[in-house]
Design a protein around this motif. Structure first.
Motif, PDB file in Angstrom:
ATOM      1  N   ARG A 143      34.880  45.754  24.623  1.00  0.00           N
ATOM      2  CA  ARG A 143      34.463  44.350  24.470  1.00  0.00           C
ATOM      3  C   ARG A 143      35.516  43.384  24.987  1.00  0.00           C
ATOM      4  NH1 ARG A 143      35.306  40.775  20.354  1.00  0.00           N
ATOM      5  NH2 ARG A 143      36.229  42.441  19.109  1.00  0.00           N
ATOM      6  N   THR A 144      36.788  43.738  24.856  1.00  0.00           N
ATOM      7  CA  THR A 144      37.862  42.812  25.210  1.00  0.00           C
ATOM      8  C   THR A 144      38.464  43.064  26.589  1.00  0.00           C
ATOM      9  OG1 THR A 144      39.467  44.230  24.056  1.00  0.00           O
ATOM     10  CG2 THR A 144      38.475  42.413  22.808  1.00  0.00           C
ATOM     11  N   THR A 145      38.462  44.318  27.050  1.00  0.00           N
ATOM     12  CA  THR A 145      39.163  44.646  28.298  1.00  0.00           C
ATOM     13  C   THR A 145      38.297  45.346  29.342  1.00  0.00           C
ATOM     14  OG1 THR A 145      39.935  46.803  27.478  1.00  0.00           O
ATOM     15  CG2 THR A 145      41.321  44.894  27.019  1.00  0.00           C
ATOM     16  N   ASP A 146      37.038  45.645  29.038  1.00  0.00           N
ATOM     17  CA  ASP A 146      36.188  46.402  29.972  1.00  0.00           C
ATOM     18  C   ASP A 146      36.808  47.747  30.322  1.00  0.00           C
ATOM     19  OD1 ASP A 146      34.198  44.568  29.997  1.00  0.00           O
ATOM     20  OD2 ASP A 146      34.541  43.826  32.022  1.00  0.00           O
ATOM     21  N   ALA A 147      37.388  48.398  29.344  1.00  0.00           N
ATOM     22  CA  ALA A 147      38.002  49.710  29.548  1.00  0.00           C
ATOM     23  C   ALA A 147      37.983  50.457  28.230  1.00  0.00           C
ATOM     24  CB  ALA A 147      39.429  49.574  30.059  1.00  0.00           C
ATOM     25  N   SER A 148      38.087  51.774  28.309  1.00  0.00           N
ATOM     26  CA  SER A 148      38.202  52.555  27.089  1.00  0.00           C
ATOM     27  C   SER A 148      39.582  52.334  26.478  1.00  0.00           C
ATOM     28  CB  SER A 148      37.976  54.041  27.377  1.00  0.00           C
ATOM     29  OG  SER A 148      39.037  54.558  28.154  1.00  0.00           O
ATOM     30  N   PHE A 149      39.773  52.820  25.268  1.00  0.00           N
ATOM     31  CA  PHE A 149      41.046  52.605  24.581  1.00  0.00           C
ATOM     32  C   PHE A 149      42.200  53.228  25.358  1.00  0.00           C
ATOM     33  CE2 PHE A 149      44.139  54.447  21.540  1.00  0.00           C
ATOM     34  CZ  PHE A 149      44.709  53.275  21.088  1.00  0.00           C
ATOM     35  N   SER A 150      42.021  54.462  25.799  1.00  0.00           N
ATOM     36  CA  SER A 150      43.099  55.143  26.528  1.00  0.00           C
ATOM     37  C   SER A 150      43.294  54.547  27.914  1.00  0.00           C
ATOM     38  CB  SER A 150      42.791  56.640  26.634  1.00  0.00           C
ATOM     39  OG  SER A 150      41.550  56.862  27.264  1.00  0.00           O
ATOM     40  N   GLU A 151      42.215  54.134  28.576  1.00  0.00           N
ATOM     41  CA  GLU A 151      42.340  53.541  29.910  1.00  0.00           C
ATOM     42  C   GLU A 151      43.074  52.206  29.851  1.00  0.00           C
ATOM     43  OE1 GLU A 151      38.140  55.499  31.511  1.00  0.00           O
ATOM     44  OE2 GLU A 151      38.274  53.378  30.973  1.00  0.00           O
ATOM     45  N   SER A 152      42.838  51.433  28.809  1.00  0.00           N
ATOM     46  CA  SER A 152      43.498  50.136  28.694  1.00  0.00           C
ATOM     47  C   SER A 152      45.007  50.290  28.527  1.00  0.00           C
ATOM     48  CB  SER A 152      42.918  49.354  27.514  1.00  0.00           C
ATOM     49  OG  SER A 152      43.174  50.020  26.285  1.00  0.00           O
ATOM     50  N   LEU A 153      45.453  51.394  27.904  1.00  0.00           N
ATOM     51  CA  LEU A 153      46.885  51.618  27.736  1.00  0.00           C
ATOM     52  C   LEU A 153      47.578  51.922  29.058  1.00  0.00           C
ATOM     53  CD1 LEU A 153      46.947  53.768  24.461  1.00  0.00           C
ATOM     54  CD2 LEU A 153      47.357  51.319  24.711  1.00  0.00           C
ATOM     55  N   TYR A 154      46.830  52.418  30.023  1.00  0.00           N
ATOM     56  CA  TYR A 154      47.392  52.718  31.338  1.00  0.00           C
ATOM     57  C   TYR A 154      47.076  51.625  32.360  1.00  0.00           C
ATOM     58  CZ  TYR A 154      48.623  57.406  29.795  1.00  0.00           C
ATOM     59  OH  TYR A 154      49.198  58.472  29.131  1.00  0.00           O
ATOM     60  N   GLY A 155      46.613  50.480  31.906  1.00  0.00           N
ATOM     61  CA  GLY A 155      46.346  49.373  32.814  1.00  0.00           C
ATOM     62  C   GLY A 155      45.166  49.599  33.719  1.00  0.00           C
ATOM     63  N   LEU A 156      44.133  50.287  33.212  1.00  0.00           N
ATOM     64  CA  LEU A 156      42.939  50.588  33.992  1.00  0.00           C
ATOM     65  C   LEU A 156      41.760  49.786  33.464  1.00  0.00           C
ATOM     66  CD1 LEU A 156      43.323  54.474  34.212  1.00  0.00           C
ATOM     67  CD2 LEU A 156      44.181  52.754  35.801  1.00  0.00           C
ATOM     68  N   ARG A 157      40.805  49.540  34.327  1.00  0.00           N
ATOM     69  CA  ARG A 157      39.607  48.802  33.966  1.00  0.00           C
ATOM     70  C   ARG A 157      38.381  49.494  34.561  1.00  0.00           C
ATOM     71  NH1 ARG A 157      42.963  47.157  31.232  1.00  0.00           N
ATOM     72  NH2 ARG A 157      43.590  45.005  30.754  1.00  0.00           N
ATOM     73  N   SER A 198      31.956  45.049  40.201  1.00  0.00           N
ATOM     74  CA  SER A 198      31.674  43.889  39.354  1.00  0.00           C
ATOM     75  C   SER A 198      31.933  44.272  37.896  1.00  0.00           C
ATOM     76  CB  SER A 198      30.223  43.421  39.537  1.00  0.00           C
ATOM     77  OG  SER A 198      29.320  44.454  39.172  1.00  0.00           O
ATOM     78  N   GLY A 199      31.855  43.282  37.022  1.00  0.00           N
ATOM     79  CA  GLY A 199      32.080  43.526  35.610  1.00  0.00           C
ATOM     80  C   GLY A 199      30.992  44.400  34.997  1.00  0.00           C
ATOM     81  N   LEU A 200      31.304  44.991  33.855  1.00  0.00           N
ATOM     82  CA  LEU A 200      30.356  45.875  33.179  1.00  0.00           C
ATOM     83  C   LEU A 200      29.231  45.078  32.536  1.00  0.00           C
ATOM     84  CD1 LEU A 200      32.678  48.459  31.381  1.00  0.00           C
ATOM     85  CD2 LEU A 200      31.525  48.688  33.578  1.00  0.00           C
ATOM     86  N   GLU A 201      28.041  45.630  32.609  1.00  0.00           N
ATOM     87  CA  GLU A 201      26.912  45.058  31.898  1.00  0.00           C
ATOM     88  C   GLU A 201      26.944  45.534  30.440  1.00  0.00           C
ATOM     89  OE1 GLU A 201      24.942  42.904  33.219  1.00  0.00           O
ATOM     90  OE2 GLU A 201      25.565  43.088  35.313  1.00  0.00           O
ATOM     91  N   LYS A 202      26.155  44.875  29.595  1.00  0.00           N
ATOM     92  CA  LYS A 202      26.143  45.241  28.183  1.00  0.00           C
ATOM     93  C   LYS A 202      25.655  46.664  27.973  1.00  0.00           C
ATOM     94  CE  LYS A 202      25.606  40.606  26.207  1.00  0.00           C
ATOM     95  NZ  LYS A 202      24.774  39.722  25.347  1.00  0.00           N
ATOM     96  N   TYR A 203      24.627  47.063  28.725  1.00  0.00           N
ATOM     97  CA  TYR A 203      24.100  48.410  28.539  1.00  0.00           C
ATOM     98  C   TYR A 203      25.115  49.457  28.995  1.00  0.00           C
ATOM     99  CZ  TYR A 203      23.130  49.189  33.530  1.00  0.00           C
ATOM    100  OH  TYR A 203      23.239  49.392  34.886  1.00  0.00           O
ATOM    101  N   GLN A 204      25.943  49.118  29.990  1.00  0.00           N
ATOM    102  CA  GLN A 204      26.974  50.054  30.431  1.00  0.00           C
ATOM    103  C   GLN A 204      28.063  50.213  29.382  1.00  0.00           C
ATOM    104  OE1 GLN A 204      27.908  48.193  34.243  1.00  0.00           O
ATOM    105  NE2 GLN A 204      26.953  49.912  35.318  1.00  0.00           N
ATOM    106  N   ALA A 239      27.044  59.008  36.128  1.00  0.00           N
ATOM    107  CA  ALA A 239      25.733  58.677  35.569  1.00  0.00           C
ATOM    108  C   ALA A 239      25.629  57.195  35.227  1.00  0.00           C
ATOM    109  CB  ALA A 239      25.457  59.530  34.341  1.00  0.00           C
ATOM    110  N   LEU A 240      26.728  56.610  34.797  1.00  0.00           N
ATOM    111  CA  LEU A 240      26.729  55.194  34.434  1.00  0.00           C
ATOM    112  C   LEU A 240      26.956  54.286  35.638  1.00  0.00           C
ATOM    113  CD1 LEU A 240      28.816  55.299  31.122  1.00  0.00           C
ATOM    114  CD2 LEU A 240      26.338  55.187  31.374  1.00  0.00           C
ATOM    115  N   GLY A 241      27.351  54.853  36.777  1.00  0.00           N
ATOM    116  CA  GLY A 241      27.638  54.034  37.944  1.00  0.00           C
ATOM    117  C   GLY A 241      28.887  53.195  37.765  1.00  0.00           C
ATOM    118  N   ILE A 242      29.971  53.836  37.286  1.00  0.00           N
ATOM    119  CA  ILE A 242      31.199  53.106  36.958  1.00  0.00           C
ATOM    120  C   ILE A 242      32.378  53.741  37.682  1.00  0.00           C
ATOM    121  CG2 ILE A 242      32.849  52.570  35.112  1.00  0.00           C
ATOM    122  CD1 ILE A 242      30.511  52.352  33.213  1.00  0.00           C
TER     123      ILE A 242
END
Length: 255
Positions: free
Chosen positions: A69-83, A107-113, A228-231
């Motif tokens: 919700r805050t960084t468009d990344a998973s918890f572990s990805e955000s710690l490594y500066g990933l989005r 582009s930014g993540l959609e809500k469903y993603q 599958a999510l297109g990310i």
């Protein structure tokens, strides 16, 4: 806290992605060990260990939901500066060469993603862990049966009795319900014992294939779930990191 790993460009290195993927498992092992040590002095913590899968899934649900919700990344990805970035492929035609080139636009993540990301990050690993536990129990039961015979099953199939006020009283209809539940549970365990190894092998094989292709720069998707999510997982820009810090400071200063 942010871990910086070497590399250039927006595409993370294989080692960054591998470290981010392995971080939740390392976190779980550390928490389980810490709680086990504390349980020696606080026996009520053994209840947490009895429901280890549920406890860790709830913790990761909170962390992953907040991070996405805050960084468009998973918890572990955000710690490594990933989005995480949604992938949109556009076909660009070249009139001179009469060829078409695929242009990848992020582009930014959609809500469903974001919601499906939580599903892949928390829910599916939880069910996989439960299936693995059921498979281990079934394997142990099969090994014991091969060594000691089926005496235990004959005992389980006998009449059930409930002890109440020092006397043995037949439970009647509850025996039938318990026997039906036991049979269904047993069939489910046998089903898991047969098909789980194939499911696990297929999952590991696909994971290995995607990681090898990512390492060889043949694909931009590190896993089947991201595909599958297109990310795509990309490195965060300096402005994104600054915005994330300002957002966190603003949330901390709110009354």
């Amino acid at each position: 806290m942010l871990f910086q790993v070497g590399g250039q460009g927006a595409r993370p290195t294989f080692f960054e992605m591998s470290a981010a993927q392995q971080l939740p498992a390392s976190l779980r092992a550390a928490l389980t060990y810490s709680i086990g040590v504390l349980a020696l002095r606080r026996p009520f913590l053994h209840r947490v260990l009895d429901y280890e899968d549920e406890f860790f899934a709830l913790l990761m649900l909170v962390l992953e939901s907040h991070s996405l919700r805050t960084t468009d990344a998973s918890f572990s990805e955000s710690l490594y500066g990933l989005r995480r970035r949604a992938v949109k492929i556009r076909v660009k035609k070249d009139n001179t060469l009469s060829e078409s080139n695929d242009v990848i636009h992020h582009s930014g993540l959609e809500k469903y993603q974001k919601r499906l990301s939580v599903l892949f990050l928390v829910v599916l690993p939880y069910f996989k862990s439960k299936l693995h536990s059921v498979y281990n129990k079934e394997r142990e039961a099969t090994l014991q049966a091969s060594l000691w015979g089926h005496d235990d099953e004959q005992f389980n199939n006998a009449d059930y009795f409930s002890e109440e006020r020092g006397s043995l009283i037949p439970t009647g209809n509850s025996d039938v319900e318990m026997s039906v539940r036991a049979q269904l549970a047993r069939r489910f365990q046998k089903f898991v014992g047969v098909f789980y190894p194939w499911l696990h092998a297929g999952n590991e094989g696909l994971s290995f294939a995607y990681q090898l292709l990512y390492l060889l720069d043949a694909t931009g998707f590190y896993s089947l779930g991201l595909h599958a999510l297109g990310i795509h997982v990309c490195r965060a820009t300096g402005q994104e990191l600054v915005d994330g810090y300002f957002f966190q400071d603003f949330k901390d200063k709110e009354p």
